[in-house]
Design a protein around this motif. Structure first.
Motif, PDB file in Angstrom:
ATOM      1  N   ALA B  11       6.000 -32.892  29.336  1.00 30.41           N
ATOM      2  CA  ALA B  11       4.626 -32.846  30.101  1.00 30.41           C
ATOM      3  C   ALA B  11       5.246 -33.355  31.390  1.00 30.41           C
ATOM      4  N   TRP B  12       5.838 -34.648  31.107  1.00 26.54           N
ATOM      5  CA  TRP B  12       6.185 -35.207  32.383  1.00 26.54           C
ATOM      6  C   TRP B  12       6.897 -34.282  33.309  1.00 26.54           C
ATOM      7  N   ASN B  13       7.961 -33.681  32.634  1.00 27.45           N
ATOM      8  CA  ASN B  13       8.860 -32.751  33.637  1.00 27.45           C
ATOM      9  C   ASN B  13       8.182 -31.631  34.335  1.00 27.45           C
ATOM     10  N   LEU B  14       6.968 -31.247  33.366  1.00 28.75           N
ATOM     11  CA  LEU B  14       5.909 -30.045  33.960  1.00 28.75           C
ATOM     12  C   LEU B  14       5.451 -30.655  35.423  1.00 28.75           C
ATOM     13  N   ILE B  15       5.100 -32.007  35.174  1.00 29.15           N
ATOM     14  CA  ILE B  15       4.100 -32.294  36.088  1.00 29.15           C
ATOM     15  C   ILE B  15       4.974 -32.819  37.500  1.00 29.15           C
ATOM     16  N   VAL B  16       6.263 -33.442  37.298  1.00 29.97           N
ATOM     17  CA  VAL B  16       7.119 -33.677  38.336  1.00 29.97           C
ATOM     18  C   VAL B  16       7.734 -32.576  38.920  1.00 29.97           C
ATOM     19  N   SER B  17       8.032 -31.544  38.066  1.00 31.97           N
ATOM     20  CA  SER B  17       8.698 -30.454  38.810  1.00 31.97           C
ATOM     21  C   SER B  17       7.790 -29.446  39.447  1.00 31.97           C
ATOM     22  N   LEU B  18       6.491 -29.778  39.700  1.00 29.39           N
ATOM     23  CA  LEU B  18       5.682 -29.076  40.395  1.00 29.39           C
ATOM     24  C   LEU B  18       5.377 -27.661  39.778  1.00 29.39           C
ATOM     25  N   ASP B  19       5.273 -27.658  38.530  1.00 32.22           N
ATOM     26  CA  ASP B  19       5.110 -26.278  37.934  1.00 32.22           C
ATOM     27  C   ASP B  19       4.047 -25.472  38.385  1.00 32.22           C
ATOM     28  N   ALA B  20       4.268 -24.438  39.048  1.00 35.77           N
ATOM     29  CA  ALA B  20       3.248 -23.525  39.587  1.00 35.77           C
ATOM     30  C   ALA B  20       1.772 -23.174  38.881  1.00 35.77           C
ATOM     31  N   THR B 196      -2.902 -25.360  22.892  1.00 31.66           N
ATOM     32  CA  THR B 196      -2.919 -26.219  21.634  1.00 31.66           C
ATOM     33  C   THR B 196      -2.914 -24.993  20.463  1.00 31.66           C
ATOM     34  N   GLY B 197      -3.646 -24.177  20.604  1.00 33.06           N
ATOM     35  CA  GLY B 197      -3.898 -22.868  19.703  1.00 33.06           C
ATOM     36  C   GLY B 197      -2.496 -22.292  19.671  1.00 33.06           C
ATOM     37  N   LYS B 198      -1.929 -22.165  20.482  1.00 33.65           N
ATOM     38  CA  LYS B 198      -0.542 -21.549  20.521  1.00 33.65           C
ATOM     39  C   LYS B 198       0.490 -22.200  20.138  1.00 33.65           C
ATOM     40  N   GLY B 199       0.204 -23.405  19.863  1.00 32.81           N
ATOM     41  CA  GLY B 199       1.124 -24.712  19.328  1.00 32.81           C
ATOM     42  C   GLY B 199       2.091 -24.947  20.611  1.00 32.81           C
ATOM     43  N   ASN B 200       1.589 -24.723  21.829  1.00 28.70           N
ATOM     44  CA  ASN B 200       2.665 -25.360  22.959  1.00 28.70           C
ATOM     45  C   ASN B 200       1.969 -26.751  23.446  1.00 28.70           C
ATOM     46  N   PHE B 201       2.337 -27.658  22.348  1.00 32.36           N
ATOM     47  CA  PHE B 201       1.755 -29.020  22.499  1.00 32.36           C
ATOM     48  C   PHE B 201       2.267 -29.642  23.871  1.00 32.36           C
ATOM     49  N   ASP B 202       3.431 -29.220  24.240  1.00 36.99           N
ATOM     50  CA  ASP B 202       3.960 -30.116  25.602  1.00 36.99           C
ATOM     51  C   ASP B 202       3.153 -29.711  26.651  1.00 36.99           C
ATOM     52  N   VAL B 203       2.852 -28.142  26.793  1.00 36.50           N
ATOM     53  CA  VAL B 203       1.940 -28.066  28.035  1.00 36.50           C
ATOM     54  C   VAL B 203       0.546 -28.658  27.763  1.00 36.50           C
ATOM     55  N   ALA B 204      -0.056 -28.585  26.601  1.00 31.97           N
ATOM     56  CA  ALA B 204      -1.349 -29.010  26.172  1.00 31.97           C
ATOM     57  C   ALA B 204      -1.299 -30.633  26.676  1.00 31.97           C
ATOM     58  N   ILE B 205      -0.448 -31.274  26.334  1.00 30.80           N
ATOM     59  CA  ILE B 205      -0.194 -32.662  26.750  1.00 30.80           C
ATOM     60  C   ILE B 205      -0.241 -32.808  28.070  1.00 30.80           C
ATOM     61  N   LEU B 207      -1.269 -30.964  30.542  1.00 31.25           N
ATOM     62  CA  LEU B 207      -2.728 -30.560  31.108  1.00 31.25           C
ATOM     63  C   LEU B 207      -3.570 -31.853  30.849  1.00 31.25           C
ATOM     64  N   SER B 208      -3.518 -32.251  29.465  1.00 28.56           N
ATOM     65  CA  SER B 208      -4.583 -33.319  29.197  1.00 28.56           C
ATOM     66  C   SER B 208      -4.401 -34.461  30.189  1.00 28.56           C
ATOM     67  N   LEU B 209      -3.166 -34.872  30.272  1.00 28.35           N
ATOM     68  CA  LEU B 209      -2.556 -36.133  31.168  1.00 28.35           C
ATOM     69  C   LEU B 209      -3.176 -35.732  32.436  1.00 28.35           C
ATOM     70  N   ILE B 210      -3.070 -34.624  33.009  1.00 25.17           N
ATOM     71  CA  ILE B 210      -3.516 -34.402  34.330  1.00 25.17           C
ATOM     72  C   ILE B 210      -5.222 -34.631  34.380  1.00 25.17           C
TER      73      ILE B 210
END
Lengths: 364, 232
Positions: B11-20, B196-205, B207-210
């Protein structure tokens, strides 16, 4: 009834608040430049009366005339409300600086900023709070806050100012200081004012006329000395501090004097009365003279009773002496007299008062 | 536990990498919820002031309705807004179902009772005689309302916070009237549900953090304003 000096007039006023009748005033006239003290116990409608005069309460019936013009209470009477100012028991300051609080009434009238500045500062000076101009109104002492509230009211230069127990929430020193300053400002400005109070001293000091209210009605209106010395009924007598109140029957009447029998004692009173008439008589405690038992002393007092002191209550500046003379009397005496006469409970003394010191209330 | 730590790192990576995509979703969330809050302020504050200051038969009933509305379940709002916007519904001609506009509408319906209720309470909490004092100073009706609202400004900021907090975190109505369409109506909450439904917990986390950081930032900003005004 109304003439050129009549500023405000009320006819057949009825006001109810929260479902109960709070005011019932058939007529009331306020003259220009007079100061009226509205006195009466709490919950008797004094505040409601001021609110009604200020055009802030809907009237059940009746009319208010300002300079012969009928007033409709509420937002439609903005022009009228801008001729008045009202100070409440609590300061009710706004959450801003002292300066902005005092300026508010002027800003509502769209006055220019330079004039606002001058007027506000003059008012702050008059109430001795100029040094607090930039302070938040939330950080004031009780006295400073009430001064700000008064300055805010006077800043608009009202034609009539209504003051609802402006000192009631203050401690004694702050109260005294503010009362002194207000007296000065009232005299200096000559503004027509009505203030409610339950303190007779404030009423005496500040007002030229006293109006006594009881349960929403005006029961007496007159000069302070008239109200204090000739109360119209027992309620007013008790309220203005007449402590010696007795019910008696007239026994005889001769040569401008009449006698009333009270609890087996006879009291002589100036005036006339019909035999068997039932009357209420009052004697102010300060009009009763206490002396030691001494048969050689001659006095002009018509009423002389020998009795026993039941208690002496010290009240700081003066003392109250309670006597049993067949009837229970209360007399006030100074600290000096108490010391000189060495009075204490159980002592035999003589109580005397003149026939002119007795005030008679006739029922009905 | 491993899942959780891994998720946070990714999740941290997604956030700092400015995922479009993450940023697009975040921006849309902010845009929709801010607009909805704004709409609710425009309706709720005047309505609340009116309810607090006026006197009409049934006023208490209306106030209790508003207070009940403060806890309106978002799914119920979603359902009714959907029914209204449905092709054959009374507002079907607008053709805004499954657009951000529909989401703003639904969120505004959720936030308005909250803003109204808190406004009523804030104004009624002012000293009882303050309104009379303002009138006694010679205020017109409009001036009176303005001064009283200004006096209640600190508790009114709480209305803004509560309104925004209620809609930024809401998911039921957004998913129903927005449809979670990628690039169009996908917001932080709806995306979290989906991932979360798809099991992509990293992305879900992520998003929740943001989401939490957003909610916190907005509230922090408003709290700073509120407390700065408060005398110490």
């Amino acid at each position: 009834m109304s003439n050129s000096k009549t500023l405000l007039e009320i006819r057949n006023l009825l006001v109810s608040r929260g479902g109960s009748r709070v005011l019932e005033i058939p007529s009331f006239v306020l003259h220009a430049n007079e100061t009226v003290a509205l006195i009466g116990p709490n919950g008797t409608g004094k505040s409601s009366f001021l609110l009604a005069l200020a055009g802030l309460l809907p009237l059940e019936s009746g009319e208010i005339f300002f300079r012969q013009q009928s007033i409709v209470p509420g937002f439609s009477s903005t022009e009228y409300r801008r001729k008045l100012a009202m100070v409440f028991q609590e300061p009710l300051l706004f959450d801003t600086t002292v300066f902005d609080n005092v300026a508010l009434g002027l800003r509502l009238r769209h006055m220019g900023s330079r004039e606002i500045h001058e007027r506000v500062h003059a008012c702050l000076e008059r109430f001795r709070i100029a040094h607090l101009a930039d302070r938040s109104a939330r950080k004031l002492s009780g006295g400073e806050a009430q001064r700000t509230s008064l300055a805010r009211a006077f800043a608009t230069r009202p034609e009539i100012i209504l003051l609802d127990e402006p000192f009631v929430a203050l401690d004694p020193p702050a109260r005294q200081a503010l009362s002194d300053d207000l007296e000065f400002v009232l005299r200096e400005s000559g503004v027509t004012a009505i203030l409610t109070t339950h303190d007779q001293m404030d009423a005496l000091r500040l007002a030229g006329r006293m109006v006594v209210m009881q349960q929403g009605k005006i029961v007496q209106s007159g000069s302070p000395s008239a109200v204090l010395n000739q109360p119209v009924n027992e309620f007013v007598a008790t309220f203005v501090g007449m402590e010696n109140i007795f019910t008696g029957t007239v026994t005889e009447s001769t040569n401008g004097l009449f006698s009333v029998s009270v609890a087996g004692q006879t009291i002589e009173i100036m005036g006339g009365g019909a035999p068997h008439e039932s009357v209420v008589i009052c004697i102010r405690p300060e009009n009763i003279v206490i002396s030691l038992v001494n048969p050689e002393v001659k006095t002009s007092s018509r009423n002389i009773f020998t009795g026993t002191i039941t208690k002496v209550v010290q009240l700081g500046l003066f003392n109250k002496v309670y006597l049993d003379c067949g009837l229970s009397l209360v007399a006030t005496i100074t600290n000096q007299s108490l010391e000189k006469l060495v009075l204490q409970a159980g002592d035999q003394v003589v109580a005397s008062f003149k026939a002119t010191a007795v005030h008679v209330l006739r029922q009905g | 536990m491993e899942l959780f730590v891994e998720g946070i790192l990714k999740a941290w990576n997604l956030i700092v990498s400015l995922d479009a995509e993450v940023y697009a979703v975040t921006l849309l969330s902010l845009k929709i919820s801010c607009s909805a809050t704004l709409v609710s302020l425009f309706i709720g504050i005047p309505a609340g002031v009116f309810l607090a200051l006026s006197d009409f038969p049934g006023r208490r009933f209306v106030i209790s309705l508003v207070n009940t509305g403060m806890g309106l379940p978002p799914v119920v709002v979603g359902l009714f807004v959907t029914l209204f916007l449905w092709r054959n519904g009374p507002l079907g001609f607008l053709e805004i179902l499954y657009t951000p506009t529909a989401m703003i509408l639904a969120q505004a319906v959720i936030a308005t009772p909250i803003v109204t209720g808190i406004t009523v309470a804030s104004i009624q909490n002012l000293p009882a005689n303050l309104k009379l004092q303002v009138q006694a100073l010679g205020a017109t009706r409009l001036q009176t309302v303005w001064i009283l609202v200004r006096e209640a400004r600190l508790p009114l900021l709480a209305a803004v916070m509560a309104g925004f907090g209620g809609v930024i975190s809401e998911v039921g109505a957004s998913i129903m009237v927005g449809g979670n369409i990628k690039g169009q109506t996908r917001v932080l909450t709806t995306a979290t549900v989906m991932e979360t439904g798809k099991g992509n917990f990293d992305v879900a986390i992520a998003l929740s953090l943001i989401l939490m950081v957003l909610a916190f930032s907005v509230n922090y900003l408003l709290t700073v304003i509120q407390q700065r005004e408060r005398p110490r």
